[in-house]
Motif scaffolding. Sequence first.
Motif, PDB file in Angstrom:
ATOM      1  N   THR A   1       3.157  10.830  -8.138  1.00 12.60           N
ATOM      2  CA  THR A   1       2.875  10.716  -9.567  1.00 12.60           C
ATOM      3  C   THR A   1       1.540  10.017  -9.764  1.00 12.60           C
ATOM      4  O   THR A   1       1.114   9.221  -8.918  1.00 12.60           O
ATOM      5  CB  THR A   1       3.979   9.906 -10.289  1.00 12.60           C
ATOM      6  OG1 THR A   1       4.184   8.677  -9.585  1.00 12.60           O
ATOM      7  CG2 THR A   1       5.291  10.667 -10.337  1.00 12.60           C
ATOM      8  N   LYS A   2       0.912  10.332 -10.891  1.00 15.93           N
ATOM      9  CA  LYS A   2      -0.341   9.669 -11.227  1.00 15.93           C
ATOM     10  C   LYS A   2       0.032   8.399 -11.976  1.00 15.93           C
ATOM     11  O   LYS A   2       0.887   8.424 -12.849  1.00 15.93           O
ATOM     12  CB  LYS A   2      -1.178  10.596 -12.110  1.00 15.93           C
ATOM     13  CG  LYS A   2      -2.652  10.336 -12.032  1.00 15.93           C
ATOM     14  CD  LYS A   2      -3.417  11.509 -12.627  1.00 15.93           C
ATOM     15  CE  LYS A   2      -4.877  11.405 -12.283  1.00 15.93           C
ATOM     16  NZ  LYS A   2      -5.642  12.540 -12.754  1.00 15.93           N
ATOM     17  N   GLY A   3      -0.588   7.295 -11.609  1.00 14.89           N
ATOM     18  CA  GLY A   3      -0.303   6.019 -12.262  1.00 14.89           C
ATOM     19  C   GLY A   3       0.318   5.038 -11.296  1.00 14.89           C
ATOM     20  O   GLY A   3       0.785   5.427 -10.217  1.00 14.89           O
ATOM     21  N   PRO A   4       0.322   3.759 -11.671  1.00 15.63           N
ATOM     22  CA  PRO A   4       0.871   2.722 -10.792  1.00 15.63           C
ATOM     23  C   PRO A   4       2.380   2.889 -10.602  1.00 15.63           C
ATOM     24  O   PRO A   4       3.050   3.464 -11.450  1.00 15.63           O
ATOM     25  CB  PRO A   4       0.569   1.412 -11.518  1.00 15.63           C
ATOM     26  CG  PRO A   4      -0.282   1.759 -12.679  1.00 15.63           C
ATOM     27  CD  PRO A   4      -0.230   3.228 -12.899  1.00 15.63           C
ATOM     28  N   TYR A   5       2.872   2.370  -9.497  1.00 16.27           N
ATOM     29  CA  TYR A   5       4.311   2.417  -9.188  1.00 16.27           C
ATOM     30  C   TYR A   5       5.074   1.584 -10.199  1.00 16.27           C
ATOM     31  O   TYR A   5       4.731   0.438 -10.457  1.00 16.27           O
ATOM     32  CB  TYR A   5       4.530   1.906  -7.765  1.00 16.27           C
ATOM     33  CG  TYR A   5       5.966   1.945  -7.315  1.00 16.27           C
ATOM     34  CD1 TYR A   5       6.720   3.105  -7.445  1.00 16.27           C
ATOM     35  CD2 TYR A   5       6.561   0.833  -6.760  1.00 16.27           C
ATOM     36  CE1 TYR A   5       8.037   3.150  -7.028  1.00 16.27           C
ATOM     37  CE2 TYR A   5       7.880   0.870  -6.329  1.00 16.27           C
ATOM     38  CZ  TYR A   5       8.616   2.037  -6.473  1.00 16.27           C
ATOM     39  OH  TYR A   5       9.927   2.073  -6.055  1.00 16.27           O
ATOM     40  N   GLU A   6       6.130   2.177 -10.759  1.00 15.78           N
ATOM     41  CA  GLU A   6       6.898   1.505 -11.816  1.00 15.78           C
ATOM     42  C   GLU A   6       8.093   0.723 -11.272  1.00 15.78           C
ATOM     43  O   GLU A   6       8.663  -0.089 -11.974  1.00 15.78           O
ATOM     44  CB  GLU A   6       7.429   2.559 -12.813  1.00 15.78           C
ATOM     45  CG  GLU A   6       6.358   3.460 -13.406  1.00 15.78           C
ATOM     46  CD  GLU A   6       5.658   2.849 -14.597  1.00 15.78           C
ATOM     47  OE1 GLU A   6       6.308   2.084 -15.324  1.00 15.78           O
ATOM     48  OE2 GLU A   6       4.464   3.124 -14.788  1.00 15.78           O
ATOM     49  N   GLY A   7       8.499   0.996 -10.043  1.00 14.03           N
ATOM     50  CA  GLY A   7       9.765   0.443  -9.562  1.00 14.03           C
ATOM     51  C   GLY A   7       9.641  -0.838  -8.773  1.00 14.03           C
ATOM     52  O   GLY A   7      10.340  -1.023  -7.790  1.00 14.03           O
ATOM     53  N   GLY A   8       8.756  -1.727  -9.147  1.00 11.91           N
ATOM     54  CA  GLY A   8       8.565  -2.962  -8.381  1.00 11.91           C
ATOM     55  C   GLY A   8       7.231  -2.917  -7.665  1.00 11.91           C
ATOM     56  O   GLY A   8       6.263  -2.391  -8.194  1.00 11.91           O
ATOM     57  N   LYS A   9       7.218  -3.466  -6.448  1.00 14.08           N
ATOM     58  CA  LYS A   9       5.969  -3.448  -5.681  1.00 14.08           C
ATOM     59  C   LYS A   9       5.997  -2.317  -4.674  1.00 14.08           C
ATOM     60  O   LYS A   9       7.009  -2.110  -4.010  1.00 14.08           O
ATOM     61  CB  LYS A   9       5.809  -4.773  -4.923  1.00 14.08           C
ATOM     62  CG  LYS A   9       5.265  -5.906  -5.781  1.00 14.08           C
ATOM     63  CD  LYS A   9       5.223  -7.217  -5.039  1.00 14.08           C
ATOM     64  CE  LYS A   9       4.209  -7.188  -3.913  1.00 14.08           C
ATOM     65  NZ  LYS A   9       3.970  -8.511  -3.345  1.00 14.08           N
ATOM     66  N   PRO A  10       4.890  -1.593  -4.521  1.00 10.00           N
ATOM     67  CA  PRO A  10       4.843  -0.586  -3.460  1.00 10.00           C
ATOM     68  C   PRO A  10       4.866  -1.289  -2.098  1.00 10.00           C
ATOM     69  O   PRO A  10       4.497  -2.454  -1.991  1.00 10.00           O
ATOM     70  CB  PRO A  10       3.510   0.119  -3.695  1.00 10.00           C
ATOM     71  CG  PRO A  10       2.691  -0.814  -4.511  1.00 10.00           C
ATOM     72  CD  PRO A  10       3.639  -1.680  -5.273  1.00 10.00           C
ATOM     73  N   ASP A  11       5.318  -0.567  -1.076  1.00  7.75           N
ATOM     74  CA  ASP A  11       5.349  -1.152   0.279  1.00  7.75           C
ATOM     75  C   ASP A  11       3.947  -1.412   0.799  1.00  7.75           C
ATOM     76  O   ASP A  11       3.714  -2.371   1.521  1.00  7.75           O
ATOM     77  CB  ASP A  11       6.120  -0.226   1.225  1.00  7.75           C
ATOM     78  CG  ASP A  11       7.590  -0.152   0.826  1.00  7.75           C
ATOM     79  OD1 ASP A  11       8.290  -1.170   0.984  1.00  7.75           O
ATOM     80  OD2 ASP A  11       8.026   0.902   0.331  1.00  7.75           O
ATOM     81  N   ALA A  12       3.008  -0.535   0.437  1.00  5.43           N
ATOM     82  CA  ALA A  12       1.608  -0.734   0.820  1.00  5.43           C
ATOM     83  C   ALA A  12       0.719  -0.035  -0.203  1.00  5.43           C
ATOM     84  O   ALA A  12       1.110   0.967  -0.796  1.00  5.43           O
ATOM     85  CB  ALA A  12       1.337  -0.184   2.220  1.00  5.43           C
ATOM     86  N   THR A  13      -0.455  -0.603  -0.412  1.00  7.89           N
ATOM     87  CA  THR A  13      -1.441  -0.029  -1.324  1.00  7.89           C
ATOM     88  C   THR A  13      -2.718   0.239  -0.543  1.00  7.89           C
ATOM     89  O   THR A  13      -3.185  -0.623   0.199  1.00  7.89           O
ATOM     90  CB  THR A  13      -1.736  -1.009  -2.487  1.00  7.89           C
ATOM     91  OG1 THR A  13      -0.525  -1.243  -3.204  1.00  7.89           O
ATOM     92  CG2 THR A  13      -2.779  -0.448  -3.432  1.00  7.89           C
TER      93      THR A  13
END
Length: 126
Positions: free
Chosen positions: A64-76
């Motif tokens: 998806t386009k946009g920041p992860y909504e479900g907390g923190k991503p595992d890695a950026t």
Amino acid sequence: MAAADSSNLKSDAIFEQMKQHLSTDAAKPLLQKIGLVYQIQIAPKKLGFDEVIYTVDLKKGEVTKGPYEGGKPDATFSFKDEDFVKVALGKMNPQIAFMRGAMKVKGSLSAAQKFTPDVFPKPSKM
């Protein structure tokens, strides 16, 4: 100069292919094996400026386009558009990209190492 138009990123096409690739049965073993969430920030020219953010959810098999909504991503990951394209197409080794500063990583390095070329759809043979 006009502000960068995010629709001009070469990376957009790769994320579109990745989205289709992850929705196929062929991707299911990959999702089971990795099961992590990545946020990828693509800058048109210079890291940290005018970035377009994509979320690659390898738990659900979604891009998806946009920041992860479900907390923190595992890695950026942060890339310049052209460097992301090189890594995605297998023209630049991710470790070399990291060492050269062409790729920046935040979050879990062990999670980052699981984001391998297998995640990318294979370029279709003509």
